[in-house]
Design an enzyme around this catalytic site. Sequence first.
Site, PDB file in Angstrom:
ATOM      1  N   SER A  93       6.508  -7.656  -6.667  1.00  0.00           N
ATOM      2  CA  SER A  93       7.919  -7.118  -6.993  1.00  0.00           C
ATOM      3  C   SER A  93       8.165  -7.764  -8.559  1.00  0.00           C
ATOM      4  O   SER A  93       8.042  -9.135  -8.615  1.00  0.00           O
ATOM      5  CB  SER A  93       8.929  -7.633  -6.181  1.00  0.00           C
ATOM      6  OG  SER A  93      10.262  -7.700  -6.855  1.00  0.00           O
TER       7      SER A  93
ATOM      8  N   HIS B 110       6.422  -2.876  -7.483  1.00  0.00           N
ATOM      9  CA  HIS B 110       7.701  -2.785  -6.946  1.00  0.00           C
ATOM     10  C   HIS B 110       8.880  -3.148  -7.804  1.00  0.00           C
ATOM     11  O   HIS B 110       8.686  -3.970  -8.472  1.00  0.00           O
ATOM     12  CB  HIS B 110       7.624  -3.730  -5.465  1.00  0.00           C
ATOM     13  CG  HIS B 110       8.881  -3.772  -4.792  1.00  0.00           C
ATOM     14  ND1 HIS B 110       8.727  -2.618  -3.629  1.00  0.00           N
ATOM     15  CD2 HIS B 110       9.888  -4.429  -4.559  1.00  0.00           C
ATOM     16  CE1 HIS B 110      10.133  -2.691  -2.990  1.00  0.00           C
ATOM     17  NE2 HIS B 110      10.872  -3.707  -3.720  1.00  0.00           N
TER      18      HIS B 110
ATOM     19  N   ASP C 274      12.859  -3.365  -8.366  1.00  0.00           N
ATOM     20  CA  ASP C 274      14.169  -3.542  -7.224  1.00  0.00           C
ATOM     21  C   ASP C 274      15.218  -3.096  -8.201  1.00  0.00           C
ATOM     22  O   ASP C 274      15.542  -3.867  -9.213  1.00  0.00           O
ATOM     23  CB  ASP C 274      14.075  -4.977  -6.783  1.00  0.00           C
ATOM     24  CG  ASP C 274      13.154  -5.412  -5.858  1.00  0.00           C
ATOM     25  OD1 ASP C 274      13.254  -4.590  -4.861  1.00  0.00           O
ATOM     26  OD2 ASP C 274      12.558  -6.306  -6.020  1.00  0.00           O
TER      27      ASP C 274
ATOM     28  N   MET D 182      13.071  -4.739   5.589  1.00  0.00           N
ATOM     29  CA  MET D 182      13.587  -5.845   5.027  1.00  0.00           C
ATOM     30  C   MET D 182      13.552  -7.067   5.638  1.00  0.00           C
ATOM     31  O   MET D 182      14.091  -7.044   6.776  1.00  0.00           O
ATOM     32  CB  MET D 182      14.975  -5.787   4.386  1.00  0.00           C
ATOM     33  CG  MET D 182      15.332  -4.807   3.198  1.00  0.00           C
ATOM     34  SD  MET D 182      14.166  -5.078   2.115  1.00  0.00           S
ATOM     35  CE  MET D 182      14.708  -6.670   1.252  1.00  0.00           C
TER      36      MET D 182
ATOM     37  N   GLY E 198      15.207 -12.485  -5.013  1.00  0.00           N
ATOM     38  CA  GLY E 198      14.008 -12.952  -4.523  1.00  0.00           C
ATOM     39  C   GLY E 198      14.157 -14.281  -4.201  1.00  0.00           C
ATOM     40  O   GLY E 198      15.027 -14.851  -4.235  1.00  0.00           O
ATOM     41  N   GLY E 199      12.671 -14.894  -3.629  1.00  0.00           N
ATOM     42  CA  GLY E 199      12.916 -16.326  -3.354  1.00  0.00           C
ATOM     43  C   GLY E 199      13.335 -16.600  -1.942  1.00  0.00           C
ATOM     44  O   GLY E 199      13.542 -17.964  -1.761  1.00  0.00           O
TER      45      GLY E 199
ATOM     46  N   GLY F  43      10.247 -12.651   1.189  1.00  0.00           N
ATOM     47  CA  GLY F  43       9.658 -14.067   1.513  1.00  0.00           C
ATOM     48  C   GLY F  43       8.229 -13.787   2.129  1.00  0.00           C
ATOM     49  O   GLY F  43       7.715 -14.588   2.913  1.00  0.00           O
TER      50      GLY F  43
ATOM     51  N   SER G 174       7.926 -13.563  -5.766  1.00  0.00           N
ATOM     52  CA  SER G 174       7.739 -15.138  -6.102  1.00  0.00           C
ATOM     53  C   SER G 174       6.060 -15.391  -5.929  1.00  0.00           C
ATOM     54  O   SER G 174       5.697 -16.099  -6.684  1.00  0.00           O
ATOM     55  CB  SER G 174       8.513 -15.974  -5.270  1.00  0.00           C
ATOM     56  OG  SER G 174       9.893 -15.678  -5.020  1.00  0.00           O
TER      57      SER G 174
HETATM   58  C1  DX5 Z   1      14.904  -8.544  -2.591  1.00  0.00           C
HETATM   59  C2  DX5 Z   1      14.133  -7.722  -3.221  1.00  0.00           C
HETATM   60  C3  DX5 Z   1      12.619  -8.087  -2.985  1.00  0.00           C
HETATM   61  C4  DX5 Z   1      12.186  -9.423  -3.783  1.00  0.00           C
HETATM   62  C5  DX5 Z   1      11.154  -9.979  -3.002  1.00  0.00           C
HETATM   63  O1  DX5 Z   1      16.206  -7.861  -2.206  1.00  0.00           O
HETATM   64  O2  DX5 Z   1      13.983  -6.518  -2.489  1.00  0.00           O
HETATM   65  O3  DX5 Z   1      11.792  -7.135  -3.558  1.00  0.00           O
HETATM   66  O4  DX5 Z   1      11.833  -9.201  -4.898  1.00  0.00           O
HETATM   67  O5  DX5 Z   1      11.059 -11.158  -3.536  1.00  0.00           O
HETATM   68  P1  DX5 Z   1      10.159 -12.438  -2.867  1.00  0.00           P
HETATM   69  O6  DX5 Z   1       8.914 -12.071  -2.521  1.00  0.00           O
HETATM   70  O7  DX5 Z   1      10.184 -13.515  -3.840  1.00  0.00           O
HETATM   71  O8  DX5 Z   1      10.960 -12.859  -1.563  1.00  0.00           O
HETATM   72 ZN    ZN Z   2      12.531  -4.872  -2.870  1.00  0.00          ZN
END
Ligand code: DX5
Ligand code: ZN
Length: 218
Positions: free
Chosen positions: A7, A30, A32, A134, A141-142, A174, A195
């Site tokens: 992402s 990916h 977002d 989800m 993220g994170g 995550g 991340s």
């Molecule tokens: C969250 C996004 C994810 C996010 C994942 O709303 O849809 O794609 O970037 O980030 P990590 O891998 O850091 O959880």
């Molecule tokens: Zn996403």
Amino acid sequence: MPRINPSILAADFVNMQHELGRISSADLVHVDVMDNHFVPNLTFGPQMVGRIQDVSPIPLDVHLMITDPERWAPGYAELGAYSVTFHAEASSDPVALARRLRDLGARAGIALKPGTEPDGYLDLLEEFDQVLVMTVEPGFGGQSFMPETMPKLRRLRDAVTARGLDVWLQVDGGITEETIVTAAEAGADTFVAGSSVFRADHPAAQIDLLRERASSAH
Ligand code: DX5
Ligand code: ZN
């Protein structure tokens, strides 16, 4: 082979082309898209995604966290996105929208927030190329992986298998070297990681490691 889609939410936005070069082992990129309405965060829209599409050597997996996907999603298919996923909670007619996306040449995906049950969609699975489960609340993220979403993933995997369909089951949020194993065991075959990829010293090697970890699950 499990698919790993980094992402770019976790990438450096002002050096995007360089960041794309660091994830050469990715299956898809990916992207977002957030509108500060469906989720309390704002990222980029069609113009920016169009430029990313122009320069990315890897096809795009667009995740729309937006209100009114009926209005906006087709534009992402038209700009050439390989896959366009919209949220079930935001769509007034998911089947019609998925058909429109497929007509435009994109794979059509439907995303479910952690609290959304899959029941209403199990009989409609052939209308979609991907279901995105989800594993965090969408928006940032994170965050930490929510294991309580795994029974939903298992139900979807059982339904896909029982019908002999080729619907990809994607998890997003995550995903780490540890949680990817849990998600793979519950039936995911496509993994978004922000991340854990972009914070690694060698993102391309981290992608390979994540793919290996997912493959080791059974
Ligand atoms: C969250 C996004 C994810 C996010 C994942 O709303 O849809 O794609 O970037 O980030 P990590 O891998 O850091 O959880
Ligand atoms: Zn996403």
